[in-house]
Design an enzyme around this catalytic site. Structure first.
Site, PDB file in Angstrom:
ATOM      1  N   HIS A  38       0.619  -1.265   0.243  1.00 30.93           N
ATOM      2  CA  HIS A  38      -0.180   0.164  -0.251  1.00 30.93           C
ATOM      3  C   HIS A  38       0.557   1.010  -0.434  1.00 30.93           C
ATOM      4  O   HIS A  38       1.867   1.072   0.531  1.00 30.93           O
ATOM      5  CB  HIS A  38      -1.016   0.435   0.803  1.00 30.93           C
ATOM      6  CG  HIS A  38      -2.107  -0.570   0.908  1.00 30.93           C
ATOM      7  ND1 HIS A  38      -3.577  -0.038   1.439  1.00 30.93           N
ATOM      8  CD2 HIS A  38      -2.436  -1.917   1.011  1.00 30.93           C
ATOM      9  CE1 HIS A  38      -4.411  -1.162   1.177  1.00 30.93           C
ATOM     10  NE2 HIS A  38      -3.934  -2.295   0.501  1.00 30.93           N
ATOM     11  N   GLU A 107      -6.832  -0.696  -6.647  1.00 28.39           N
ATOM     12  CA  GLU A 107      -7.045  -0.236  -5.618  1.00 28.39           C
ATOM     13  C   GLU A 107      -6.526   1.768  -5.665  1.00 28.39           C
ATOM     14  O   GLU A 107      -5.951   1.859  -5.476  1.00 28.39           O
ATOM     15  CB  GLU A 107      -7.741   0.005  -4.034  1.00 28.39           C
ATOM     16  CG  GLU A 107      -8.083  -1.261  -3.890  1.00 28.39           C
ATOM     17  CD  GLU A 107      -6.814  -2.168  -3.429  1.00 28.39           C
ATOM     18  OE1 GLU A 107      -5.460  -2.000  -3.585  1.00 28.39           O
ATOM     19  OE2 GLU A 107      -6.576  -3.292  -3.172  1.00 28.39           O
TER      20      GLU A 107
END
Length: 321
Positions: A38, A107
């Site tokens: 991330h 994402e």
């Protein structure tokens, strides 16, 4: 017997802590480990987002047995597929063959930072399809040139190539992603125990290949404290893939989950120290046909108590599945 793994969740712990946690997980007897990749946490309360690949390099040196895996890396926006292939090959060498490369279409939360926009899911899957092909080609050690719709590769080559390339895992959420996984994946990755995804993967070329799920848990001897922590740090997970892939910032997830109640989270995430609750949640993956399940302990500062409980109580119970 379903293999049980441990998740290094980069959104909730710093890099040194993550390495320490996976060392403890190896000692506790977990069958494998995975790491999220991330650039942002899901919620501000989680508070972390170190570079997963540096953590993997350190983890490869700090451990000796436990397999490592990205869960998952997006090879299409922040990273060019050539760069992902080089990183994966290097980690495979550092870990002496213990690495698997998990890939996904990404994402918006993590990929928006490079300012390339956020196309439709169909386009993102086409990019993943092309990226996986490039990565596979580079793992051969040959020169690779590709002029595709989404990526340009000019005379690329990996000079340090592992004897056994890292197996590819591909995350799926529907028929199109199952088709991509069927073409390229050595294992399927999914976050929900949906048998239909596995059946579609089988139909598209995945029959007989492993399939990996992930289950969040929030261990604590005080169940109320566990529910409160799960709500504070993990209520975003109730939004579902169609929401979670699209929102751009932790503040967006904070706002989107503002009306999610602690009791709603507790219905989805096993909270407390009831081992049977975790076993029953894991059983849903086993019954659906999953061969591997990575557990996520909610709370970066609650990993050591969880790992001790896992070693003495949880893992023996899960071995009976």
């Amino acid at each position: 017997m379903m293999r049980i793994g441990y998740t290094m969740m980069t959104e909730q712990a710093g890099p040194r802590e993550l390495v320490g946690h996976v060392v403890e997980a190896e000692r506790a007897g977990f069958d494998f480990s995975v790491i999220s990749d991330h650039s942002f946490p899901w919620l501000p309360s989680q508070g972390h987002a170190p570079y997963a690949w540096s953590v993997l390099g350190a983890a490869a040196q700090a451990t000796s047995r436990i397999p490592l895996m990205t869960y998952v890396t997006c090879p299409t926006f922040r990273y060019h597929p050539v760069v992902v292939a080089q990183k994966a090959a290097t980690v495979q060498l550092l870990s002496e063959g213990r690495f698997r490369l998990g890939l996904g279409s990404g994402e918006n939360l993590n990929e928006h930072v490079v300012g390339r926009g956020w196309p439709s899911a169909r386009v993102r899957l086409a990019m993943l399809d092309e990226a996986a092909e490039i990565i596979r080609a580079l793992f051969t050690g040959a020169y690779v040139t590709r002029h595709g719709r989404h990526f340009q590769v000019e005379d690329a080559r990996l000079w340090d190539v592992p004897h056994t390339p890292p197996p590819l895992g591909i995350a799926v959420s529907g028929p199109r992603s199952c088709a991509v996984a069927g073409r390229h994946a050595d294992l399927l990755i999914a976050t929900e125990p949906e048998r239909g995804l596995l059946d579609t993967f089988d139909e598209r070329g995945g029959a007989g290949k492993p399939r990996m799920g992930q289950l969040p848990v929030c261990y604590d001897s005080d169940r109320d404290a566990a529910v409160a922590r799960a709500h504070d740090e993990f209520r975003w997970a109730l939004g579902g893939w169609r929401v979670n892939a699209e929102l751009p910032l932790p503040a967006s997830f904070d706002q989107a989950s503002a009306h999610t109640r602690p009791e709603d989270v507790a219905k989805t995430i096993p909270c407390g120290d009831d081992v049977n609750a975790v076993v029953e949640a894991a059983r849903r993956f086993a019954d659906a046909g999953f061969t591997d399940l990575a557990l996520v302990q909610v709370g970066g500062d609650r990993q050591t108590p969880f790992l001790r409980w896992a070693e003495t109580t949880l893992l023996p119970a899960l071995r009976d599945l």
